[in-house]
Design an enzyme around this catalytic site. Structure first.
Site, PDB file in Angstrom:
ATOM      1  N   HIS A   1       7.470  -2.213   5.613  1.00  0.00           N
ATOM      2  CA  HIS A   1       8.232  -0.974   5.800  1.00  0.00           C
ATOM      3  C   HIS A   1       9.725  -1.259   5.656  1.00  0.00           C
ATOM      4  CE1 HIS A   1       7.648   3.164   7.754  1.00  0.00           C
ATOM      5  NE2 HIS A   1       8.828   3.162   7.180  1.00  0.00           N
TER       6      HIS A   1
ATOM      7  N   CYS B   1      -2.911   3.487  -4.245  1.00  0.00           N
ATOM      8  CA  CYS B   1      -2.529   3.837  -2.880  1.00  0.00           C
ATOM      9  C   CYS B   1      -1.958   2.640  -2.125  1.00  0.00           C
ATOM     10  CB  CYS B   1      -3.701   4.443  -2.114  1.00  0.00           C
ATOM     11  SG  CYS B   1      -5.133   3.356  -1.939  1.00  0.00           S
TER      12      CYS B   1
END
Length: 546
Positions: free
Chosen positions: A187, A478
């Site tokens: 992240h 994905c």
């Protein structure tokens, strides 16, 4: 340029230089003794400390926008988690631990559970450690861990950065980021790109080098310590990126830009950011702490909360991904010598078909409740026979579109046969990379092997794109490879029809796609496939796109 050179994984492009500010190492483990004289009074200290952390994170969240705000608010919610605080208080009362140690052990228990779940949830374990350290620091009345206050433009160097640290960075003061650990799909890497800050992760040896200044190339991963003073040089920043919310190339070629979600909060944030739908809904959150299988009604309610914001929009739901490496008590998994290669994903679903059938029943009902256009896919599929078995089971349960994930190399090599059995496929590039290179993607030391620009990985993806084109069926991505704007163009050039990513990347990727034509994407894809290593693949693709 003379000086010491190190090479990490470039995760956010741009070149910058400047003096180094080093982020403090994590707090040491708090002592397990002495036992408090008044356990009740000691336990009562925990919630006020957590409340103070929550208040500070929410204060920072109010000062920023977009994904940075979402990250800070999510971290604040973790700090306020009643289950975490209750477990810490229980450890004080039952074992006589001091409050800091109780918080430390309770948080570690939660983080271990997340790490065992693997994938996206495993990456959230870093967030729990961040919350732990903030509450412990408050209890000990010591400086809060994280990025120090910057008074001048600097290059930040750290062992790793929590998402909450990255979310609050000011691009005017942070010239670049360099971390010793971390990976290309973290992240932190995604947030650095969204903030326009050059970043290099997995740069082994940068902490031991302890440089006064650095020159950082976030595209190639090259980090140079010239020695002595390094003048501040910021990356050139363009205008703020905007996107109209439609995944489309400059020539009109459609590529759906979708979000990866795991909770209702993720879903709301994705809609606010402009996602056209969901390319990966991870259902594990409903099962994570369950000691018994959740009822169909409980699952239906949980799934509906995630699907509701996407009424009339496409959502791909992944069935439960569990196994010996992601144990759930009600599945009665046995210990395995190599659980990552054991009975997991669809393999365990075939052994516990009732669990799969009940989940499918709940998903179909939640879709009817919300009006979302739901498709369902299975994880860890290796063969066309497995794909056909799942598709038959899903259709019998009322699923209108059944697909599978391609995250095992064998499935990529047999993509045409797999596509003959299902309605669509979705590439899980994070797991596909670690299986291709036999490299655990959670280990910073192996981050270079898990670089999504690895030509060998791209060549496998190309096989899937070719099979999708030949069969006329959709194939998406994905994994977080889709979150890199240039790589998103390459994936489009390889024949993929949808790209699903973390919310932070949606605007940048959507805007990047809108500025290129399909022929440029195909040229970039050919250049990347022909490259000898990830750095050359990045450079060649970038040149083809500009």
């Amino acid at each position: 340029m003379s000086g010491t050179q190190l090479v990490g994984v470039g995760v956010s492009p741009g070149q910058a230089a400047g003096p180094v500010v080093r982020v403090a190492e994590p707090l040491p483990e708090p002592s397990a003794g002495p036992a408090p004289a008044d356990a009740a009074a000691e336990a009562a200290l925990i919630k006020p400390a957590a409340d103070a952390v929550v208040a500070e994170l929410n204060r920072r969240a109010a000062a920023v926008e977009g994904e940075s705000r979402v990250v800070l608010e999510t971290t604040a919610a973790m700090a306020a988690d009643p289950a975490l605080l209750a477990e810490a208080e229980k450890l004080v009362r039952d074992r006589g631990l001091p409050a800091p140690r109780a918080v430390f052990e309770a948080a570690n228990g939660f983080a271990t559970m997340l790490a065992a779940a693997g994938g996206y949830l495993a990456e959230r374990a870093r967030d729990v450690h961040d919350v732990r350290d903030r509450i412990v620091a408050t209890l000990l009345d010591v400086p809060m861990p994280g990025v120090p206050t910057l008074t001048a433009p600097s290059v930040l160097v750290a062992r790793d950065l929590a998402p909450a640290d990255t979310a609050g960075l000011d691009p005017a003061l942070v010239l670049a980021l360099v971390t010793e650990e971390g990976g290309p799909t973290s992240h932190t890497a995604i947030l650095a790109r969204s903030l326009g800050i050059p970043a290099v992760v997995a740069c082994r040896g940068v902490l031991a080098l302890d440089p006064a200044g650095l020159v950082v190339d976030g595209g190639t991963g090259l980090v140079t310590a010239p020695g002595g003073t390094v003048a501040a040089q910021a990356v050139a920043r363009g205008p703020k990126v905007e996107w109209n919310g439609v995944g489309k190339l400059a020539d009109g070629h459609r590529v759906k830009v979708l979000a990866n979600v795991g909770s209702a909060e993720d879903a709301k944030a994705a809609v606010a950011t402009g996602a056209e739908g969901v390319g990966l809904f991870r259902t594990e959150f409903c099962f994570l702490s369950a000691t018994e299988e959740p009822t169909v009604a409980a699952q239906r309610e949980a799934y509906a909360a995630v699907l509701a914001p996407f009424q009339g929009k496409p959502v791909i739901v992944r069935t439960l991904d569990a196994g010996a490496d992601k144990p759930l008590p009600f599945l009665n998994t046995v210990e395995e010598p190599n659980p990552a290669l054991g009975v997991r994903g669809l393999r365990i679903a075939r052994e516990s078909a009732g669990v799969l059938d009940r989940q499918l029943e709940a998903i179909v009902a939640a879709a009817a409740d919300t009006g979302a256009e739901v498709s369902v896919m299975a994880p860890m599929v290796a063969t066309a026979e497995e794909a056909a078995w799942f598709a038959e089971r899903a259709r019998a349960a009322g699923v209108t579109r059944a697909g599978v994930m391609i995250e095992i190399p064998a499935a990529a090599l047999a993509a045409r046969e797999v596509l003959d059995a299902v309605d669509f496929v979705s590439l899980g590039t994070n797991d596909l990379a670690q299986y291709v290179f036999a490299a655990d993607r959670m280990l910073g030391a192996l981050a270079t092997l898990n670089d999504p620009w690895q030509p060998a990985l791209l060549r496998l993806i190309a096989l899937v794109g070719e099979a999708a084109t030949a069969t006329g069926k959709p194939a998406g991505v994905c994994g977080e490879a889709a979150a890199d704007p240039d790589l998103a163009c390459v994936l489009t050039g390889l024949g993929l029809t949808s790209l699903s990513m973390n919310n932070a990347a949606l605007t940048q990727v959507g805007a990047r796609l809108a500025g290129v034509r399909l022929d440029a994407c195909q040229l970039a894809a050919r250049a990347a496939l022909a490259a000898k290593d990830p750095a050359h693949a990045r450079t060649a693709a970038h040149a083809a796109l500009h």
